[in-house]
Design a protein around this motif. Structure first.
Motif, PDB file in Angstrom:
ATOM      1  N   ASP A 343      36.169  11.742 -25.517  1.00  0.00           N
ATOM      2  CA  ASP A 343      36.367  13.106 -25.029  1.00  0.00           C
ATOM      3  C   ASP A 343      35.194  13.576 -24.174  1.00  0.00           C
ATOM      4  O   ASP A 343      35.361  14.393 -23.267  1.00  0.00           O
ATOM      5  CB  ASP A 343      36.557  14.066 -26.205  1.00  0.00           C
ATOM      6  CG  ASP A 343      37.825  13.764 -26.997  1.00  0.00           C
ATOM      7  OD1 ASP A 343      38.695  13.053 -26.470  1.00  0.00           O
ATOM      8  OD2 ASP A 343      37.924  14.218 -28.153  1.00  0.00           O
ATOM      9  N   ALA A 344      33.989  13.081 -24.475  1.00  0.00           N
ATOM     10  CA  ALA A 344      32.791  13.521 -23.743  1.00  0.00           C
ATOM     11  C   ALA A 344      32.547  12.727 -22.466  1.00  0.00           C
ATOM     12  O   ALA A 344      31.627  13.055 -21.706  1.00  0.00           O
ATOM     13  CB  ALA A 344      31.565  13.406 -24.654  1.00  0.00           C
ATOM     14  N   ALA A 345      33.347  11.697 -22.210  1.00  0.00           N
ATOM     15  CA  ALA A 345      33.127  10.860 -21.030  1.00  0.00           C
ATOM     16  C   ALA A 345      33.172  11.708 -19.761  1.00  0.00           C
ATOM     17  O   ALA A 345      34.020  12.581 -19.605  1.00  0.00           O
ATOM     18  CB  ALA A 345      34.174   9.751 -20.966  1.00  0.00           C
ATOM     19  N   ALA A 346      32.233  11.430 -18.877  1.00  0.00           N
ATOM     20  CA  ALA A 346      32.148  12.177 -17.615  1.00  0.00           C
ATOM     21  C   ALA A 346      31.786  11.208 -16.501  1.00  0.00           C
ATOM     22  O   ALA A 346      31.012  10.259 -16.713  1.00  0.00           O
ATOM     23  CB  ALA A 346      31.097  13.282 -17.717  1.00  0.00           C
ATOM     24  N   PRO A 347      32.336  11.415 -15.306  1.00  0.00           N
ATOM     25  CA  PRO A 347      32.022  10.511 -14.195  1.00  0.00           C
ATOM     26  C   PRO A 347      30.565  10.635 -13.762  1.00  0.00           C
ATOM     27  O   PRO A 347      29.917  11.670 -13.978  1.00  0.00           O
ATOM     28  CB  PRO A 347      32.976  10.974 -13.082  1.00  0.00           C
ATOM     29  CG  PRO A 347      33.288  12.399 -13.420  1.00  0.00           C
ATOM     30  CD  PRO A 347      33.276  12.476 -14.915  1.00  0.00           C
ATOM     31  N   LEU A 348      30.058   9.587 -13.174  1.00  0.00           N
ATOM     32  CA  LEU A 348      28.710   9.616 -12.605  1.00  0.00           C
ATOM     33  C   LEU A 348      28.675  10.569 -11.412  1.00  0.00           C
ATOM     34  O   LEU A 348      29.603  10.592 -10.591  1.00  0.00           O
ATOM     35  CB  LEU A 348      28.298   8.219 -12.161  1.00  0.00           C
ATOM     36  CG  LEU A 348      27.905   7.225 -13.265  1.00  0.00           C
ATOM     37  CD1 LEU A 348      27.911   5.809 -12.727  1.00  0.00           C
ATOM     38  CD2 LEU A 348      26.544   7.572 -13.832  1.00  0.00           C
ATOM     39  N   GLU A 349      27.636  11.342 -11.334  1.00  0.00           N
ATOM     40  CA  GLU A 349      27.456  12.220 -10.194  1.00  0.00           C
ATOM     41  C   GLU A 349      26.970  11.418  -8.989  1.00  0.00           C
ATOM     42  O   GLU A 349      26.247  10.431  -9.148  1.00  0.00           O
ATOM     43  CB  GLU A 349      26.444  13.319 -10.519  1.00  0.00           C
ATOM     44  CG  GLU A 349      26.858  14.225 -11.663  1.00  0.00           C
ATOM     45  CD  GLU A 349      28.068  15.072 -11.323  1.00  0.00           C
ATOM     46  OE1 GLU A 349      28.308  15.306 -10.110  1.00  0.00           O
ATOM     47  OE2 GLU A 349      28.787  15.486 -12.251  1.00  0.00           O
TER      48      GLU A 349
END
Length: 537
Positions: A343-349
């Motif tokens: 759920d906390a996965a986020a793409p690299l900026e």
């Protein structure tokens, strides 16, 4: 399915339903229940509805004197309740598909994720009516690096099993930092906290079965002397085993499952010989592979109800020490990652800082000193980067001295012990997770990094290549090779963010497929039920 077959299947699933003697368990209106009905029987089967209260904490009740010496279990906090409810929803969905004759499971987050038909192999599972009272025994619990055990316990409780947490040693003071681990701390029985009870339990066993107890004591001492364990440790194991037997009798525990095939598994093995319940164990490595004879691995596997290994590599190592007739006892059940990581996965900026993170105990086998040498070489090549070492351990002073000697004080941070949420933050703030281990089983932190869509740089050690595939979701280098590790760090630094993101997505999908907490805990559940029903594993 004809009525006769449905009725027969249902009759078989009436066995060993705790609290009901074959009748549906009942309770106050509004209490939480799970359906444990016969999946083979149709909706018209009169015996099909069978309810059992969902277990979170062990019920507080009057216990015999042998049990009152230990800590009373405390109620679970809201955090545990929410996760338990989420697991229950997924389990209920899975049970419905099992009864429909499919092998489908809700794979992703509970709230509306698509279903997958390839998460479970085989829809034919033992009956849902055979619940087991289980003691989960570990050398030390809770512990910072053992969150996967907590996930497994929670999942099994959501399936209806009653789980007692039992630890040989108490947790290290000041090391338990995660709120969920704090809750587990108060629910855990620690055998060595009541040393007087160890002696009383041994004497009661000796008076009840003098010939058997003395025979086990002499045999354990003989094996200990033969394998270099000395005299004191085998005797301590027998005393601990006697206390474990007393605890199991007081709580009517039917099965002991041990994590790690080292000293705690030896205690469970001896307890079984002293009249205690059947036992099983999960072997992780690398300690078991470093000293299989010292840890009595062969007799413990052969006498177990079943033995779990966490990777195919681990199963291959175990097969070196047991005969072919015991191969079926060895089952692969992976460690798992819980939904909060997915759920906390986020793409690299696009402008993500060039930060690497290594999460793990500061010990020689984790390879942090090699990493520091390679990182210094990376900086010397002109790359601007930062390294976070998340963890603590006996090697901290040596690591700090190496950082000073390499003049890396401004570029390397040691966080000390951190909780699960802080681990996620460090992983998400980094472009790549690095773990240059010399010896491993299959590190859970690699699964956590991939679940957060961060590629992994690690070594060709043990079960790691079963999860990290070079060029797809990370990089692998020979363990201990500073030059190879330096080149790999340079490749990470030169890889575009979009490509790193794609590798992370592939890694997250691989973890979903191989390390789902419901799927893997269901394998343990099946083994426990088959063992309780005296079915062959």
């Amino acid at each position: 399915m004809d009525a006769q077959r449905a009725g027969g299947a249902c009759e078989r699933r009436r066995r060993r339903v705790p609290g009901g003697r074959g009748r549906p368990a009942r309770g106050p209106r509004g209490a939480e229940y799970v359906v444990l009905g016969c999946r083979a029987a149709g909706p018209g089967c009169p015996r099909r509805p069978r309810l059992r209260r969902c277990g979170r904490a062990l019920a507080s009740r009057s216990l015999p004197a042998a049990d009152r010496a230990h800590r009373a279990p405390a109620p679970a906090p809201a955090l545990f309740g929410c996760r338990a409810m989420a697991l229950r929803r997924r389990l209920c969905a899975w049970q419905a598909t099992q009864r429909a004759g499919t092998a489908t499971l809700l794979a992703g987050p509970v709230d509306g994720a698509p279903q997958r038909a390839d998460r479970i192999q085989g829809a034919d599972r033992p009956g849902w009516g055979t619940l087991v009272k289980v003691a989960y025994l570990t050398p030390q619990y809770p512990k910072v690096s053992h969150t996967f055990i907590r996930r497994e316990i929670l999942a099994l409780e959501s399936m209806g099993h009653e789980i007692s947490r039992v630890s040989i040693r108490p947790s290290d003071a000041g090391v338990v930092v995660d709120p969920a681990d704090e809750a587990e701390l108060h629910r855990t029985v620690v055998l060595l906290e009541a040393k007087g009870e160890l002696l009383r339990s041994f004497l009661r066993s000796l008076l009840a079965r003098p010939a058997d107890v003395l025979g086990v004591l002499f045999d354990t001492v003989r094996r200990g002397l033969a394998t270099g364990s000395g005299l004191v440790r085998p005797i301590a194991y027998v005393f601990e085993a006697a206390a474990l037997v007393a605890l199991c009798q007081a709580r009517e525990i039917e099965h002991v499952h041990v994590h790690f095939g080292t000293n705690a598994a030896t205690v469970a093995w001896i307890a079984g010989r002293l009249g205690g319940p059947r036992y099983s164990m999960t072997i992780h490595g690398p300690d078991e592979w470093d000293g299989p004879e010292r840890h009595l691995l062969k007799p413990k596997i052969e006498d177990s109800a079943f033995t779990v290994v966490i990777s195919s590599y681990g199963r291959a190592q175990a097969l070196r020490w047991v005969g072919a007739e015991h191969a079926e006892r060895l089952r692969v059940v992976h460690c798992t990652v819980d939904d909060p990581f997915f759920d906390a996965a986020a793409p690299l900026e696009p402008q993500q800082p060039m930060q690497f993170v290594c999460v793990g105990r500061l010990t020689p086998q984790k390879g942090q000193l090699v990493l520091l040498d390679a990182f210094a070489a990376l900086l010397a090549s002109g790359v601007e980067a930062r390294l976070v070492l998340a963890g603590d351990g006996e090697l901290r002073e040596v690591v700090e001295a190496r950082i000073e000697a390499l003049d890396l004080g401004d570029d390397v941070e040691i966080t000390g012990w951190v909780d699960e949420g802080t681990v996620r933050e460090h992983l998400l703030a980094s472009r790549c997770f690095v773990l240059p281990s010399f010896a491993e089983g299959l590190p859970v932190v690699i699964m956590e990094a991939l679940a957060l869509m961060r590629p992994v740089l690690s070594t060709y050690v043990a079960g790691i290549p079963e999860l990290v595939v070079p060029g797809e979701n990370g990089w692998l280098v020979p363990a201990g090779d500073v030059e190879a590790l330096t080149r790999a760090l340079q490749r990470v630094a030169s890889t575009p963010v979009a490509e790193l993101q794609k590798m992370g997505e592939v890694g997250a999908e691989r973890v979903r497929m191989q390390h789902d907490v419901v799927v893997e805990a269901a394998k343990i559940d099946e083994l426990l039920r088959a063992s309780a029903a005296d079915d062959p594993v």
